[in-house]
Write a protein that holds these residues in place. Structure first.
Motif, short mmCIF file in Angstrom:
data_model
loop_
_atom_site.label_atom_id
_atom_site.label_comp_id
_atom_site.label_asym_id
_atom_site.label_seq_id
_atom_site.Cartn_x
_atom_site.Cartn_y
_atom_site.Cartn_z
N ALA A 107 -13.57 22.32 7.46
CA ALA A 107 -14.55 22.10 8.52
C ALA A 107 -14.31 23.06 9.69
CB ALA A 107 -14.48 20.67 9.01
N LEU A 108 -15.39 23.54 10.29
CA LEU A 108 -15.31 24.44 11.43
C LEU A 108 -14.67 23.72 12.61
CD1 LEU A 108 -16.22 27.24 12.53
CD2 LEU A 108 -18.28 26.10 13.32
N PRO A 109 -13.75 24.38 13.32
CA PRO A 109 -13.12 23.73 14.47
C PRO A 109 -14.14 23.47 15.57
CG PRO A 109 -12.35 25.99 14.23
CD PRO A 109 -13.24 25.71 13.07
N THR A 110 -14.05 22.32 16.20
CA THR A 110 -14.99 21.97 17.26
C THR A 110 -14.39 22.30 18.62
OG1 THR A 110 -14.13 19.73 17.25
CG2 THR A 110 -16.10 20.14 15.94
N PRO A 111 -15.25 22.48 19.62
CA PRO A 111 -14.74 22.83 20.95
C PRO A 111 -13.89 21.73 21.56
CG PRO A 111 -17.14 23.03 20.84
CD PRO A 111 -16.69 22.45 19.55
N ASP A 112 -12.95 22.14 22.39
CA ASP A 112 -12.15 21.17 23.14
C ASP A 112 -13.00 20.58 24.25
OD1 ASP A 112 -9.98 21.83 21.62
OD2 ASP A 112 -9.07 23.13 23.11
N LYS A 113 -12.59 19.40 24.71
CA LYS A 113 -13.32 18.76 25.80
C LYS A 113 -12.84 19.25 27.17
CE LYS A 113 -14.28 14.73 23.08
NZ LYS A 113 -13.90 13.39 22.72
N ASN A 114 -11.65 19.80 27.25
CA ASN A 114 -11.08 20.15 28.55
C ASN A 114 -11.05 21.66 28.80
OD1 ASN A 114 -9.20 20.60 26.59
ND2 ASN A 114 -7.47 19.83 27.75
N ILE A 115 -12.16 22.35 28.55
CA ILE A 115 -12.20 23.77 28.89
C ILE A 115 -12.71 23.91 30.32
CG2 ILE A 115 -12.46 24.58 26.52
CD1 ILE A 115 -15.42 25.03 27.13
N ARG A 116 -12.32 25.00 30.97
CA ARG A 116 -12.62 25.17 32.39
C ARG A 116 -13.90 25.93 32.65
NH1 ARG A 116 -6.75 27.69 33.27
NH2 ARG A 116 -7.43 28.60 31.33
#
Length: 142
Positions: A107-116
């Motif tokens: 599965a494609l990695p999903t974005p993190d929730k804590n990016i700035r």
């Protein structure tokens, strides 16, 4: 209940846990063997630190953006609010670069929730492909 087998060593797994339906490894050591084989063998072979792997990912993302005709500027400080600034048609796009591995079953990695910043480039360890969130056409400016 149907028997399940470890995808690394082929051992039969007993249906004793509630995760039995989704379990694909018989043990933590098999999970780590799969990780080593697929993703991180080059990291261990060269004894690279997390910071070095992150810098390599930033360079891969920069190269990918250069190939697509963008101007790319890289942060000099590790404490910068973003890793890359991309210039397109006199607009600046801040980017955070993350290093990830593909999830279970590719599965494609999903974005993190804590990016700035609003734009994220994810570099996958196994194939060094760069995935953008949002897609390149939907970037958000400063």
């Amino acid at each position: 209940m149907e028997s399940k087998y470890c995808i690394v060593c082929g051992a039969e797994m007993a249906p004793q846990t509630r995760q039995y339906k989704t379990k694909i490894y018989c043990s933590n050591s098999c999970r780590l063997k799969k990780y080593d084989r697929v993703c991180a063998s080059w990291i261990k072979e060269n004894s690279l630190t997390d910071g070095t792997v992150g810098a390599i990912s930033e360079l891969y993302a920069s190269i990918d953006l250069f190939r697509q005709g963008f101007h790319v500027f890289r942060a000099l400080s590790p404490a910068s609010p973003c890793d890359l600034i991309v210039l397109k048609e006199n607009k600046c796009f801040p980017f955070e670069v993350r290093t990830k591995q593909y999830g279970w079953h590719g599965a494609l990695p999903t974005p993190d929730k804590n990016i700035r910043v609003p734009n994220l480039a994810v570099v996958t360890l196994s194939d060094f492909k760069v995935h953008y969130f949002p897609e390149l056409n939907d970037w958000k400016t400063f």
